[in-house]
Design a protein around this motif. Structure first.
Motif, PDB file in Angstrom:
ATOM      1  N   GLU A  54       0.876  -0.764   0.282  1.00 54.88           N
ATOM      2  CA  GLU A  54       0.207  -0.026  -0.235  1.00 54.88           C
ATOM      3  C   GLU A  54       0.415   0.861  -0.139  1.00 54.88           C
ATOM      4  OE1 GLU A  54      -3.743   2.218   2.845  1.00 54.88           O
ATOM      5  OE2 GLU A  54      -2.712   0.152   2.853  1.00 54.88           O
ATOM      6  N   SER A  55       1.943   0.800   0.867  1.00 53.84           N
ATOM      7  CA  SER A  55       2.914   2.193   0.488  1.00 53.84           C
ATOM      8  C   SER A  55       4.126   2.276   0.443  1.00 53.84           C
ATOM      9  CB  SER A  55       2.929   3.008   1.981  1.00 53.84           C
ATOM     10  OG  SER A  55       1.560   3.443   2.862  1.00 53.84           O
ATOM     11  N   PRO A  56       4.159   2.124  -1.123  1.00 53.34           N
ATOM     12  CA  PRO A  56       5.894   1.422  -1.893  1.00 53.34           C
ATOM     13  C   PRO A  56       7.052   1.953  -0.632  1.00 53.34           C
ATOM     14  CG  PRO A  56       4.386   2.124  -3.173  1.00 53.34           C
ATOM     15  CD  PRO A  56       3.802   2.376  -2.182  1.00 53.34           C
ATOM     16  N   THR A  57       7.763   1.995  -0.664  1.00 49.63           N
ATOM     17  CA  THR A  57       9.294   2.772  -0.445  1.00 49.63           C
ATOM     18  C   THR A  57      10.208   2.083  -1.112  1.00 49.63           C
ATOM     19  OG1 THR A  57      10.214   0.997   0.557  1.00 49.63           O
ATOM     20  CG2 THR A  57       9.011   2.996   2.084  1.00 49.63           C
ATOM     21  N   GLU A  80      -0.958   3.779  -6.937  1.00 48.56           N
ATOM     22  CA  GLU A  80      -0.497   4.623  -7.642  1.00 48.56           C
ATOM     23  C   GLU A  80       0.433   5.309  -8.178  1.00 48.56           C
ATOM     24  OE1 GLU A  80      -2.970   8.080  -8.604  1.00 48.56           O
ATOM     25  OE2 GLU A  80      -4.479   6.899  -8.906  1.00 48.56           O
ATOM     26  N   ASP A  81       1.458   5.198  -6.214  1.00 44.60           N
ATOM     27  CA  ASP A  81       3.065   5.410  -6.384  1.00 44.60           C
ATOM     28  C   ASP A  81       4.485   4.345  -6.640  1.00 44.60           C
ATOM     29  OD1 ASP A  81       2.582   8.229  -5.810  1.00 44.60           O
ATOM     30  OD2 ASP A  81       2.372   7.580  -3.267  1.00 44.60           O
ATOM     31  N   ASN A  88      -2.485  -0.828 -16.234  1.00 50.54           N
ATOM     32  CA  ASN A  88      -2.660  -0.200 -15.125  1.00 50.54           C
ATOM     33  C   ASN A  88      -0.734  -0.536 -14.386  1.00 50.54           C
ATOM     34  OD1 ASN A  88      -3.852   1.287 -13.610  1.00 50.54           O
ATOM     35  ND2 ASN A  88      -5.268   0.455 -12.937  1.00 50.54           N
ATOM     36  N   CYS A  89      -0.070  -0.863 -14.490  1.00 54.04           N
ATOM     37  CA  CYS A  89       0.990  -0.839 -13.371  1.00 54.04           C
ATOM     38  C   CYS A  89       1.882  -0.079 -13.838  1.00 54.04           C
ATOM     39  CB  CYS A  89       1.657  -1.946 -14.941  1.00 54.04           C
ATOM     40  SG  CYS A  89       1.077  -3.364 -14.490  1.00 54.04           S
ATOM     41  N   ASN A  90       1.612   1.221 -13.887  1.00 61.88           N
ATOM     42  CA  ASN A  90       2.150   3.080 -13.502  1.00 61.88           C
ATOM     43  C   ASN A  90       3.679   3.132 -15.010  1.00 61.88           C
ATOM     44  OD1 ASN A  90      -0.161   2.810 -11.195  1.00 61.88           O
ATOM     45  ND2 ASN A  90       1.689   2.090 -10.079  1.00 61.88           N
ATOM     46  N   LEU A  91       3.830   1.908 -15.764  1.00 60.13           N
ATOM     47  CA  LEU A  91       4.649   1.702 -16.681  1.00 60.13           C
ATOM     48  C   LEU A  91       4.372   3.804 -17.175  1.00 60.13           C
ATOM     49  CD1 LEU A  91       4.021  -1.066 -18.294  1.00 60.13           C
ATOM     50  CD2 LEU A  91       5.614  -0.873 -16.835  1.00 60.13           C
TER      51      LEU A  91
END
Length: 339
Positions: A178-181, A205-206, A229-232
Motif C-alpha cells: 500500500e505504501s511502497p518505499t 499509484e506511486d 494499469n502498472c504505472n508504466l
C-alpha cells in the motif's frame, strides 16, 4: 443407532445429495463435513464461501477424497489460513484462495504443498504480508498455472520455480504494498517456458514496477504478455526482440506517452480472426514511434500474408494464425512519429 439430525441438517443433506459440484456458504464445522460425507461423498468441485470463521484449516476437508478443485471465497473474519493436510487430497488438481479479510493476514505457508502429485493450478488472492515456502511450488510436478493477487509484500521472486517444466502461465494482480518505499521487483523463473504472463493493477499509484525479462532467454514464442494499469511511463520493446512470435501484447491503461515499436516491427502476432480481438493493445493517446530508416519497410511488413503456424506450442485453444496487421491497426489508431 440412528443419527439424530436437526431439520436444517436434513434439508442440507437432501439439497446436496449425490452432487459432485457443490457451493456452500457458512462456517466449516465438523457437522458440515459429516453432511458432505453422508450426502455427497463423491464431491469433486467444491466452492466454500467462508462465513464467521477466523481460521481456515484445510485438514477439515481431507475426508473428501474425491476433490478435484477447491475454491475458498469471502472470509471477512479470517485471521489465519492453514494448508496442512493438502497432501491427503491426493487427486486435487486446482486450489484457489480468494478471500477478503478485514485485516491483512500475517502469513500463508505453502510448505504443505511440497511434491503434491496432481496440483496443476494454484491461486492465492488474499491480502497477506508474507508467503512462506514459495519455493516449494518448484517441487510440484504438474503445476502449470499460478496466480497471486493482493499480496502486501515488497517484491516477488519466482526464480526458484525454474525447475517447473510444465509451468506456462503466471498471473499477478493488485500488485505491491500500500505504501511502497522502493521499486517493486518481479523476477520470473528461467527455463520454465512461460507462454502467458499477465500483471495488472498496482495497489498504489506511486508503485514503480521492475521486471526481469531474462526469463525470455531460450523462449521462442509467447501467447500473451500483459502489463495493464502498472504505472508504466515507458516500455522498452527490445526486451521482446528475441521472440519469434508474440500472440498478444497488452500495455493499456498505463502512463506511457511514447512507444518505440521499431524493435518488434517484423514480429508476427495473432490475427484478429484467430484471437477475436486486436492483438496489440495500447492507449490511443500514446504516440507510436518508428525509426525513419524503416519507413519503406512498413508497407512491405504489413503486406506479408497471414500464416497458420501448425507447430506453434501454444496455450490458447485457437487456430494459431499469425500476421502483421497489428502494425496497420496501430498506425491507423495512434499518431505516428518517425524518429
Amino acid at each position: 443407532m440412528n443419527e439424530i439430525l436437526t431439520p436444517e441438517r436434513k434439508a442440507f443433506r437432501e439439497s446436496i445429495k449425490g452432487m459432485n459440484r457443490i457451493g456452500y456458504s457458512g462456517p466449516i464445522t465438523k457437522e458440515v463435513i459429516e453432511d458432505f460425507i453422508a450426502a455427497a461423498p463423491g464431491v469433486q468441485l467444491l466452492t466454500v464461501d467462508v462465513i464467521d470463521d477466523t481460521v481456515f484449516d484445510l485438514r477439515m476437508l481431507t475426508p473428501l477424497k474425491e476433490l478435484l478443485t477447491l475454491t475458498i471465497n469471502e472470509g471477512a473474519e479470517l485471521k489465519e489460513i492453514l494448508l496442512d493436510g493438502i497432501q491427503e487430497c491426493e487427486v486435487l488438481m486446482g486450489f484457489e484462495i480468494n478471500v477478503n479479510p478485514e485485516e491483512t493476514i500475517e502469513e500463508i505457508d505453502l510448505t504443505p504443498l511440497k511434491n503434491h502429485p496432481e496440483l496443476g493450478v494454484v491461486t492465492i488472492a488474499c491480502p497477506v504480508k508474507n508467503i512462506k515456502g514459495l519455493d516449494v511450488l518448484g517441487t510440484i510436478p504438474n503445476l502449470h498455472s499460478i496466480g497471486f493477487y493482493s499480496l502486501d509484500i515488497p517484491e516477488f521472486d519466482l526464480s526458484a520455480l525454474s525447475s517447473c517444466t510444465k509451468l506456462d502461465s503466471i498471473f499477478l494482480g493488485d500488485i505491491g504494498p500500500e505504501s511502497p518505499t522502493k521499486p517493486y521487483r518481479i523476477t520470473l523463473p528461467k527455463n520454465a517456458h512461460i507462454k502467458l504472463f499477465e500483471a495488472s493493477e498496482c495497489y498504489s499509484e506511486d508503485l514503480e514496477i521492475e521486471i526481469d525479462f531474462s526469463f525470455l532467454e531460450g523462449i521462442e514464442s509467447m501467447d500473451s504478455l500483459g502489463l495493464v494499469n502498472c504505472n508504466l511511463t515507458s516500455f522498452d520493446l527490445s526486451v521482446l526482440s528475441t521472440l519469434k512470435r508474440l500472440g498478444k501484447l497488452d500495455l493499456s491503461n498505463n502512463k506511457i506517452t511514447h512507444l518505440d515499436v521499431t524493435p518488434i516491427l517484423e514480429m508476427p502476432m495473432f490475427t484478429e480472426k484467430a484471437l477475436g480481438e486486436p492483438p496489440f493493445l495500447v492507449d490511443e493517446d500514446v504516440v507510436i514511434q518508428i525509426a525513419k530508416r524503416r519507413e519503406q519497410n512498413v508497407v512491405e511488413i504489413i503486406g506479408i500474408p497471414d500464416k497458420v503456424i501448425d507447430d506453434h506450442d501454444g496455450h490458447f485453444a485457437i487456430e494459431y494464425e499469425f500476421g502483421h496487421k497489428w502494425l496497420k491497426n496501430l498506425i491507423d489508431t495512434n499518431r505516428v512519429e518517425w524518429i
